[in-house]
Enzyme design. Sequence first.
Site, PDB file in Angstrom:
ATOM      1  N   LYS A  39       0.820  -1.219   0.000  1.00  0.00           N
ATOM      2  CA  LYS A  39       0.000   0.000   0.000  1.00  0.00           C
ATOM      3  C   LYS A  39       0.855   1.270   0.000  1.00  0.00           C
ATOM      4  O   LYS A  39       0.723   2.134   0.879  1.00  0.00           O
ATOM      5  CB  LYS A  39      -0.943   0.012   1.197  1.00  0.00           C
ATOM      6  CG  LYS A  39      -1.912  -1.162   1.269  1.00  0.00           C
ATOM      7  CD  LYS A  39      -2.832  -1.020   2.482  1.00  0.00           C
ATOM      8  CE  LYS A  39      -3.770  -2.207   2.622  1.00  0.00           C
ATOM      9  NZ  LYS A  39      -3.059  -3.431   3.085  1.00  0.00           N
ATOM     10  N   ASP A  73       3.162   7.955  -0.946  1.00  0.00           N
ATOM     11  CA  ASP A  73       4.211   8.946  -0.711  1.00  0.00           C
ATOM     12  C   ASP A  73       4.224   9.891  -1.912  1.00  0.00           C
ATOM     13  O   ASP A  73       3.359   9.803  -2.790  1.00  0.00           O
ATOM     14  CB  ASP A  73       5.570   8.253  -0.529  1.00  0.00           C
ATOM     15  CG  ASP A  73       6.493   9.008   0.433  1.00  0.00           C
ATOM     16  OD1 ASP A  73       6.643  10.240   0.246  1.00  0.00           O
ATOM     17  OD2 ASP A  73       7.063   8.380   1.344  1.00  0.00           O
TER      18      ASP A  73
END
EC number: 4.1.1.23
Length: 233
Positions: free
Chosen positions: A60, A63
């Site tokens: 997952k 960023d």
Amino acid sequence: MNKPIIALDFQTYQEVEAFLAQFSGESLSVKVGMELFYSNGPAIVEKIKQQNHAIFLDLKLHDIPNTVKSAMIGLAKLGVDMVNVHASGGKKMMEAAREGLEIGSTSGKRPKLIAVTQLTSTSETDMQKEQLVKASLLESVLHYSDLTKQAGLDGVVCSALEADEIKLQNGSDFLRVTPGIRLASDATDDQIRVVTPEKARSIGSSNIVVGRSITRANDPVAAYNQVLKEWNA
């Protein structure tokens, strides 16, 4: 990865090895999540690959685009079959993730890339209160699904309860990978939007992820076969 995907929610390879040994060399589809990957590193993927299992690497990523792109270049080299990001990271981040996989893939074919819409532990009330999202849960999931398709990804992680609407919106080839799957006799634990394998198939899931109903069963092989039977019903 059309078979039910077994979530290997263990901490050590020894636990994984003991679990997989019960399946007598059968080729499975499995999910390696944060707990297992962060405890053992990339070596865990190679060990599981050597046993000819298809791997969904469930990290997952979420960023800034450049960081996710660089991370995906590295993950692509592991040779897994599917990876994911959080759709809430935005279209640019998802596009960067796809580009990273394309750069890093040595086989000429990148892993499938899907995006998490809303976690199956999230209720509509939680989403609206904690994320300050005024839309309904379904509207949020459909929005993220559309954004994911625009970014060129292969599908989404969603609950089975939204799968049919996503299929109608984004087409049958757009993956609807569904966690939160339980056999009818099992507890739901910390997940809220939970259905059985047969129900998931009937309401539009393209793939299902099953963890505790199999891994915590007294007879994991029998539990897996029951999930498989219901999924193919």
